[in-house]
Scaffold this active site. Structure first.
Site, mmCIF file in Angstrom:
data_model
loop_
_atom_site.group_PDB
_atom_site.id
_atom_site.type_symbol
_atom_site.label_atom_id
_atom_site.label_comp_id
_atom_site.label_asym_id
_atom_site.label_seq_id
_atom_site.Cartn_x
_atom_site.Cartn_y
_atom_site.Cartn_z
ATOM 1 N N HIS A 250 5.894 -2.708 4.193
ATOM 2 C CA HIS A 250 4.652 -2.934 3.457
ATOM 3 C C HIS A 250 4.209 -4.391 3.634
ATOM 4 O O HIS A 250 5.041 -5.271 3.799
ATOM 5 C CB HIS A 250 4.868 -2.674 1.964
ATOM 6 C CG HIS A 250 5.117 -1.233 1.642
ATOM 7 N ND1 HIS A 250 6.216 -0.804 0.948
ATOM 8 C CD2 HIS A 250 4.406 -0.116 1.910
ATOM 9 C CE1 HIS A 250 6.169 0.512 0.810
ATOM 10 N NE2 HIS A 250 5.078 0.956 1.383
ATOM 11 N N GLY A 251 2.930 -4.617 3.573
ATOM 12 C CA GLY A 251 2.420 -5.985 3.672
ATOM 13 C C GLY A 251 2.316 -6.433 5.119
ATOM 14 O O GLY A 251 2.379 -5.612 6.041
ATOM 15 N N ASN B 70 -2.972 -0.312 2.386
ATOM 16 C CA ASN B 70 -3.278 -0.981 1.130
ATOM 17 C C ASN B 70 -3.622 -2.460 1.364
ATOM 18 O O ASN B 70 -4.728 -2.905 1.091
ATOM 19 C CB ASN B 70 -2.083 -0.853 0.173
ATOM 20 C CG ASN B 70 -2.353 -1.494 -1.169
ATOM 21 O OD1 ASN B 70 -3.511 -1.639 -1.568
ATOM 22 N ND2 ASN B 70 -1.318 -1.920 -1.864
ATOM 23 N N ASP C 47 1.643 7.038 -5.535
ATOM 24 C CA ASP C 47 2.313 6.358 -4.416
ATOM 25 C C ASP C 47 3.652 5.790 -4.903
ATOM 26 O O ASP C 47 3.692 5.092 -5.919
ATOM 27 C CB ASP C 47 1.386 5.226 -3.935
ATOM 28 C CG ASP C 47 1.844 4.588 -2.639
ATOM 29 O OD1 ASP C 47 2.534 5.264 -1.850
ATOM 30 O OD2 ASP C 47 1.492 3.415 -2.413
ATOM 31 N N HIS D 126 4.105 4.706 6.203
ATOM 32 C CA HIS D 126 3.738 3.693 5.206
ATOM 33 C C HIS D 126 3.536 2.363 5.921
ATOM 34 O O HIS D 126 3.883 2.207 7.086
ATOM 35 C CB HIS D 126 4.848 3.569 4.158
ATOM 36 C CG HIS D 126 4.816 4.667 3.139
ATOM 37 N ND1 HIS D 126 4.519 4.447 1.816
ATOM 38 C CD2 HIS D 126 5.032 5.996 3.260
ATOM 39 C CE1 HIS D 126 4.560 5.607 1.166
ATOM 40 N NE2 HIS D 126 4.868 6.558 2.020
ATOM 41 N N GLY D 127 2.989 1.392 5.186
ATOM 42 C CA GLY D 127 2.837 0.050 5.761
ATOM 43 C C GLY D 127 1.849 0.021 6.906
ATOM 44 O O GLY D 127 2.083 -0.622 7.926
ATOM 45 N N GLY D 128 0.721 0.730 6.743
ATOM 46 C CA GLY D 128 -0.256 0.858 7.836
ATOM 47 C C GLY D 128 -0.985 -0.426 8.202
ATOM 48 O O GLY D 128 -1.642 -0.487 9.241
ATOM 49 N N SER E 157 -0.456 3.394 -7.095
ATOM 50 C CA SER E 157 0.918 2.968 -7.374
ATOM 51 C C SER E 157 1.112 3.007 -8.886
ATOM 52 O O SER E 157 0.134 3.046 -9.646
ATOM 53 C CB SER E 157 1.145 1.547 -6.858
ATOM 54 O OG SER E 157 0.365 0.635 -7.620
#
Ligand code: 13P
Length: 287
Positions: free
Chosen positions: A177-178, A231, A84, A207-209, A49
């Site tokens: 995310h998160g 992440n 990212d 995203h946001g796996g 990022s």
């Protein structure tokens, strides 16, 4: 040597598996992810990022560190170093610094501006052999304590961006995310299906796996997702293992404080998380 993520994601889409993007923050995270990818014989994408890039003192340091590790650790699997959620300026800096892949996140711009800026970047990266990810429909997440529901991208807008010649596309399908809130409605497979139908062979990015149930991950891969970003889950496993080590007083044993020992449990925990994800995404043995 770093490679563009284009080929590994085209192969993943055709082979119905996904390549993990794991975000890096420092030397320990980078080493943990590279060693796991090599052990699993899996292609991998290291995500950086803009904030993490700054923390590591700048993109040139990141490129130097990663290239050094590829050589010193004898890494043979394909590795892409990817910006990212980059701004337009961030993308240019990473191209200059030697990244092999970038994401331009123009999702907060009106679609015409997102199209115009993405198009300019397509022209720049094509001539350098760097892969480009673009985004349509912003990914939700926690901001100032408020958890937003992930947006669902407009499939027609996705097609407009995909047709510009980008290499892979991140489209909002209700992901965030998160950590996911208890009342999260889940991924919108209807949106994903519509996007995949309009964008054909384009590898799609989730995203946001962190925290997406396994059956949803598998269904998303079936519907064209070829790259999944993780992440928070690495952060959580790192923090839990480090906390346990300190609470057990192990950091106080032996000859005083040794940062290498203190960081080892967390680094091992990241390796376990990355391995688990590679198995779930189906990328093990695909290098
Ligand atoms: P998580 O932090 O939810 O795993 O998402 C990572 C991500 O999508 C980075 O772009």
């Amino acid at each position: 040597m770093l490679v563009s993520a284009k080929e590994m994601l085209q192969k993943a889409k055709a082979g119905h598996y996904a390549v993990g993007q794991f975000n890096i923050n420092n030397l320990e995270w980078t080493k943990a992810i590279l060693l796991t990818a090599e052990e699993c014989k899996s292609p991998v994408i290291l995500g950086v990022s803009e904030g993490a890039g700054k923390y590591m003192t700048g993109y040139k340091t990141v490129v130097g560190m990663v290239n050094g590790m590829l050589e010193e650790l004898n890494i043979t699997v394909p590795v892409a170093l990817h910006l990212d959620h980059g701004s337009y300026e961030g993308c240019q800096k990473c191209i200059e610094a030697g990244f092999s892949s970038i994401m331009f996140d123009g999702s907060h711009y009106p679609i015409d501006e997102n199209v115009a800026k993405t198009k300019e970047l397509v022209a720049i990266v094509k001539e350098k052999g760097i892969s480009l990810e673009a985004e349509v429909g912003s990914i939700g997440g926690e901001e100032d304590g408020v958890i937003g529901r992930g947006e669902c991208a407009d499939p027609e807008e996705c097609k407009r961006i995909a047709d510009l010649g980008i290499d892979f596309l991140a489209a909002g399908i209700g992901n965030i995310h998160g950590k996911y809130p208890d009342n999260w409605e889940g991924l919108s497979f209807e949106t994903l299906d519509a996007i995949q139908k309009l964008t054909g062979d384009m590898p799609l990015v989730l995203h946001g796996g962190t925290g997406i149930p396994e059956d949803m991950i598998k269904k998303a891969i079936d519907l064209g997702v070829a790259k999944i970003n993780v992440n928070t889950e690495c952060q959580l496993s790192f923090a839990a293992a480090t906390r346990k080590y300190i609470e057990e007083g192990k950091d106080q044993q032996g000859k005083g404080f040794d940062p290498r020992k203190l960081l080892k449990p967390g680094t091992d925990a990241i390796m376990a998380t990355v391995k688990e994800k590679m198995e779930l995404f189906g990328s093990v043995g695909k290098a």
